[in-house]
Write a protein that holds these residues in place. Structure first.
Motif, PDB file in Angstrom:
ATOM      1  N   THR A 292      11.942  -8.225   9.233  1.00 27.93           N
ATOM      2  CA  THR A 292      10.276  -7.664   9.144  1.00 27.93           C
ATOM      3  C   THR A 292      10.276  -7.550   7.562  1.00 27.93           C
ATOM      4  O   THR A 292       9.223  -7.677   7.110  1.00 27.93           O
ATOM      5  N   ARG A 293      11.280  -6.755   7.108  1.00 27.11           N
ATOM      6  CA  ARG A 293      10.981  -6.180   5.525  1.00 27.11           C
ATOM      7  C   ARG A 293      10.954  -7.223   4.777  1.00 27.11           C
ATOM      8  O   ARG A 293      10.154  -7.365   3.765  1.00 27.11           O
ATOM      9  N   SER A 294      11.510  -8.379   4.837  1.00 31.59           N
ATOM     10  CA  SER A 294      11.142  -9.651   4.230  1.00 31.59           C
ATOM     11  C   SER A 294      10.133 -10.194   4.400  1.00 31.59           C
ATOM     12  O   SER A 294       9.297 -10.688   3.543  1.00 31.59           O
ATOM     13  N   PHE A 295       9.612 -10.268   5.505  1.00 32.47           N
ATOM     14  CA  PHE A 295       8.344 -10.993   5.915  1.00 32.47           C
ATOM     15  C   PHE A 295       7.234  -9.930   5.482  1.00 32.47           C
ATOM     16  O   PHE A 295       6.258 -10.634   4.808  1.00 32.47           O
ATOM     17  N   ALA A 296       7.447  -8.777   5.484  1.00 30.54           N
ATOM     18  CA  ALA A 296       6.344  -8.126   4.669  1.00 30.54           C
ATOM     19  C   ALA A 296       6.140  -7.905   3.276  1.00 30.54           C
ATOM     20  O   ALA A 296       5.138  -7.810   2.784  1.00 30.54           O
ATOM     21  N   ALA A 297       7.352  -8.313   2.674  1.00 24.82           N
ATOM     22  CA  ALA A 297       7.289  -8.240   1.066  1.00 24.82           C
ATOM     23  C   ALA A 297       6.979  -9.910   0.720  1.00 24.82           C
ATOM     24  O   ALA A 297       7.045 -10.280  -0.555  1.00 24.82           O
ATOM     25  N   GLY A 298       6.662 -10.952   1.822  1.00 29.93           N
ATOM     26  CA  GLY A 298       6.477 -12.228   1.530  1.00 29.93           C
ATOM     27  C   GLY A 298       7.342 -13.136   1.080  1.00 29.93           C
ATOM     28  O   GLY A 298       7.294 -14.138   0.417  1.00 29.93           O
ATOM     29  N   LEU A 299       8.567 -12.666   1.537  1.00 31.00           N
ATOM     30  CA  LEU A 299       9.806 -13.729   1.217  1.00 31.00           C
ATOM     31  C   LEU A 299      10.028 -14.612   2.683  1.00 31.00           C
ATOM     32  O   LEU A 299      10.102 -14.009   3.644  1.00 31.00           O
ATOM     33  N   PRO A 300      10.329 -15.610   2.261  1.00 33.70           N
ATOM     34  CA  PRO A 300      10.542 -16.574   3.540  1.00 33.70           C
ATOM     35  C   PRO A 300      11.939 -16.504   4.300  1.00 33.70           C
ATOM     36  O   PRO A 300      12.628 -17.443   4.258  1.00 33.70           O
ATOM     37  N   GLU A 301      12.422 -15.517   4.428  1.00 37.14           N
ATOM     38  CA  GLU A 301      13.730 -15.018   4.973  1.00 37.14           C
ATOM     39  C   GLU A 301      13.603 -14.275   6.268  1.00 37.14           C
ATOM     40  O   GLU A 301      14.061 -13.002   6.380  1.00 37.14           O
ATOM     41  N   PHE A 302      12.810 -14.676   6.979  1.00 34.68           N
ATOM     42  CA  PHE A 302      12.627 -14.215   8.622  1.00 34.68           C
ATOM     43  C   PHE A 302      12.676 -15.104   9.597  1.00 34.68           C
ATOM     44  O   PHE A 302      12.346 -16.383   9.305  1.00 34.68           O
ATOM     45  N   THR A 303      12.903 -14.813  10.844  1.00 31.64           N
ATOM     46  CA  THR A 303      12.863 -15.805  11.661  1.00 31.64           C
ATOM     47  C   THR A 303      12.281 -15.176  13.101  1.00 31.64           C
ATOM     48  O   THR A 303      12.245 -13.755  13.220  1.00 31.64           O
ATOM     49  N   ILE A 304      11.977 -15.945  13.953  1.00 32.06           N
ATOM     50  CA  ILE A 304      11.665 -15.582  15.463  1.00 32.06           C
ATOM     51  C   ILE A 304      12.768 -15.883  16.305  1.00 32.06           C
ATOM     52  O   ILE A 304      13.334 -17.085  16.117  1.00 32.06           O
ATOM     53  N   SER A 305      13.326 -14.976  17.038  1.00 31.90           N
ATOM     54  CA  SER A 305      14.519 -15.179  17.702  1.00 31.90           C
ATOM     55  C   SER A 305      14.197 -15.033  19.167  1.00 31.90           C
ATOM     56  O   SER A 305      13.809 -13.943  19.687  1.00 31.90           O
ATOM     57  N   VAL A 306      14.601 -15.979  19.813  1.00 32.97           N
ATOM     58  CA  VAL A 306      14.476 -16.056  21.324  1.00 32.97           C
ATOM     59  C   VAL A 306      15.808 -16.344  22.154  1.00 32.97           C
ATOM     60  O   VAL A 306      16.013 -17.650  21.803  1.00 32.97           O
ATOM     61  N   GLY A 307      16.482 -15.694  22.871  1.00 32.05           N
ATOM     62  CA  GLY A 307      17.538 -15.986  23.728  1.00 32.05           C
ATOM     63  C   GLY A 307      17.475 -15.865  25.287  1.00 32.05           C
ATOM     64  O   GLY A 307      16.588 -14.961  25.547  1.00 32.05           O
ATOM     65  N   LEU A 308      18.041 -16.873  26.096  1.00 28.82           N
ATOM     66  CA  LEU A 308      17.950 -16.467  27.565  1.00 28.82           C
ATOM     67  C   LEU A 308      19.240 -16.162  27.976  1.00 28.82           C
ATOM     68  O   LEU A 308      19.921 -17.211  27.748  1.00 28.82           O
ATOM     69  N   LEU A 309      19.301 -15.094  28.609  1.00 35.21           N
ATOM     70  CA  LEU A 309      20.610 -14.718  29.182  1.00 35.21           C
ATOM     71  C   LEU A 309      20.746 -15.158  30.839  1.00 35.21           C
ATOM     72  O   LEU A 309      19.745 -14.892  31.158  1.00 35.21           O
ATOM     73  N   VAL A 310      21.715 -15.554  31.376  1.00 38.00           N
ATOM     74  CA  VAL A 310      22.094 -15.696  32.858  1.00 38.00           C
ATOM     75  C   VAL A 310      23.181 -14.886  33.245  1.00 38.00           C
ATOM     76  O   VAL A 310      24.178 -15.337  32.332  1.00 38.00           O
ATOM     77  N   ASP A 311      23.126 -14.055  33.888  1.00 38.09           N
ATOM     78  CA  ASP A 311      24.408 -13.249  34.028  1.00 38.09           C
ATOM     79  C   ASP A 311      25.060 -12.648  33.081  1.00 38.09           C
ATOM     80  O   ASP A 311      26.248 -12.589  32.867  1.00 38.09           O
ATOM     81  N   GLY A 312      24.043 -12.165  32.152  1.00 36.59           N
ATOM     82  CA  GLY A 312      24.685 -11.603  30.852  1.00 36.59           C
ATOM     83  C   GLY A 312      25.353 -12.647  29.723  1.00 36.59           C
ATOM     84  O   GLY A 312      25.675 -12.133  28.683  1.00 36.59           O
ATOM     85  N   HIS A 313      25.364 -14.036  30.260  1.00 32.76           N
ATOM     86  CA  HIS A 313      25.603 -15.128  28.977  1.00 32.76           C
ATOM     87  C   HIS A 313      24.445 -15.574  28.397  1.00 32.76           C
ATOM     88  O   HIS A 313      23.521 -16.151  29.277  1.00 32.76           O
ATOM     89  N   PRO A 314      24.374 -16.053  27.178  1.00 32.14           N
ATOM     90  CA  PRO A 314      23.235 -16.736  26.579  1.00 32.14           C
ATOM     91  C   PRO A 314      23.472 -18.288  27.118  1.00 32.14           C
ATOM     92  O   PRO A 314      24.547 -18.918  26.914  1.00 32.14           O
ATOM     93  N   VAL A 315      22.354 -18.927  27.534  1.00 30.14           N
ATOM     94  CA  VAL A 315      22.244 -20.294  27.934  1.00 30.14           C
ATOM     95  C   VAL A 315      21.310 -21.127  27.126  1.00 30.14           C
ATOM     96  O   VAL A 315      21.557 -21.989  27.025  1.00 30.14           O
ATOM     97  N   LEU A 316      20.289 -20.298  26.419  1.00 27.70           N
ATOM     98  CA  LEU A 316      19.183 -20.860  25.440  1.00 27.70           C
ATOM     99  C   LEU A 316      19.427 -19.975  24.297  1.00 27.70           C
ATOM    100  O   LEU A 316      19.135 -18.766  24.651  1.00 27.70           O
ATOM    101  N   GLY A 317      19.014 -20.705  23.184  1.00 28.33           N
ATOM    102  CA  GLY A 317      18.841 -19.867  22.029  1.00 28.33           C
ATOM    103  C   GLY A 317      17.990 -20.783  21.136  1.00 28.33           C
ATOM    104  O   GLY A 317      18.096 -21.707  20.659  1.00 28.33           O
ATOM    105  N   PHE A 318      16.866 -19.964  20.446  1.00 27.13           N
ATOM    106  CA  PHE A 318      15.838 -20.385  19.449  1.00 27.13           C
ATOM    107  C   PHE A 318      15.735 -19.617  18.298  1.00 27.13           C
ATOM    108  O   PHE A 318      15.515 -18.324  18.752  1.00 27.13           O
ATOM    109  N   VAL A 319      15.872 -19.940  17.122  1.00 28.66           N
ATOM    110  CA  VAL A 319      15.739 -19.121  16.050  1.00 28.66           C
ATOM    111  C   VAL A 319      15.105 -19.919  15.090  1.00 28.66           C
ATOM    112  O   VAL A 319      15.254 -21.007  14.494  1.00 28.66           O
TER     113      VAL A 319
END
Length: 282
Positions: free
Chosen positions: A105-132
């Motif tokens: 967020t700090r990079s985003f607010a400063a206008g630097l292209p060093e930020f991501t949207i991160s979404v993971g799905l866990l099943v039984d505590g283990h990651p099965v899908l990941g998007f960054v």
């Protein structure tokens, strides 16, 4: 490898469901990226939610959008996000979405292209899908457990570098100023950029050989990127070599080391004494 499904379950049904959810999640993350870019380098409100931790209008808007787009109430989905109070209901849920609406967020607010949207799905505590997704430059990382990792549709592979001599290590700029990591990894080339999830994915892509932090990190920072890294053949652990466990009651980790298989061990061995000294003085 990640263990996805408990024994005794019909794995074929789980696989079909994950593939269905994957398409929905990919579209949601892409749409979230478009929302982020309507705010990026524009005027928006931001404030400190805690000392040194800022949040913006964009964080809140994306968090709300992703919750509505991803959570299947009928399926009993759990939710863990940096921008949503944690009510711990996720601990009783089999499927849990772990989200950072804007990592860096700090990079985003400063206008630097060093930020991501991160979404993971866990099943039984283990990651099965990941998007960054870094919508500022179009880097879209995704991974499915057991199916590899990709960047914009191209397979990813972590590097096989064995020695720290000449290795390219990515770290946090602010942390490096206080830790002086070069003192513990002589011969390595250190680079600093924003977004923890982005740094881990760049290691997965082979753009960097390794990553190190001794700071506390949270599940929303890493859940998606851990899967991307591991599916690219990389390894990740705590700085003392312990495995990363997700969706615990306290969803945080005291530091991380990531890299290709050989370099991961090299960073562990080289920094172990200094990290042990640090822990002893906390």
């Amino acid at each position: 490898m990640v263990t996805i499904i408990d024994e005794g379950r019909d794995r074929s049904k789980d696989g079909v469901e994950i593939n269905r959810v994957k398409d929905k999640a990919r579209l949601a993350v892409q749409d979230a990226g478009r929302i982020a870019m309507t705010y990026f380098r524009q005027r928006f409100d931001h404030w400190e939610k805690s000392p040194g931790q800022i949040v913006t209008d964009a964080d809140i808007a994306i968090d709300r959008f992703l919750h509505e787009a991803l959570v299947d109430e009928a399926n009993g989905d759990g939710w863990l996000s940096e921008e949503t109070p944690d009510d711990h209901k996720r601990l009783d849920r089999r499927r849990v979405w772990v989200v950072d609406p804007i990592d860096g967020t700090r990079s985003f607010a400063a206008g630097l292209p060093e930020f991501t949207i991160s979404v993971g799905l866990l099943v039984d505590g283990h990651p099965v899908l990941g998007f960054v997704f870094n919508p500022a430059n179009g880097d879209f990382f995704e991974a499915t457990a057991g199916q590899g990792a990709k960047l914009n549709g191209r397979p990813l592979h972590a590097t096989w570098r064995q020695s720290l001599e000449g290795a390219n290590i990515v770290v946090s700029s602010s942390e490096n100023k206080s830790r002086h990591f070069a003192d513990y990894m002589p011969g390595a080339n250190l680079t600093t950029i924003g977004s923890l999830a982005y740094k881990l994915c760049l290691v997965a892509a082979g753009r960097y050989d390794g990553y190190l932090t001794w700071r506390r990190t949270h599940d929303w920072d890493i859940a998606a990127a851990v899967l991307v890294l591991e599916e690219a053949g990389g390894l990740i652990s705590t700085p003392d070599g312990q495995p990363i466990l997700l969706n615990r009651a306290e969803p945080w980790h005291e530091g991380l080391i990531a890299g290709g298989p050989a370099l991961h061990q090299a960073v562990l061995d080289t920094t172990a004494k200094a990290y042990g000294h640090l822990r002893g003085h906390r």
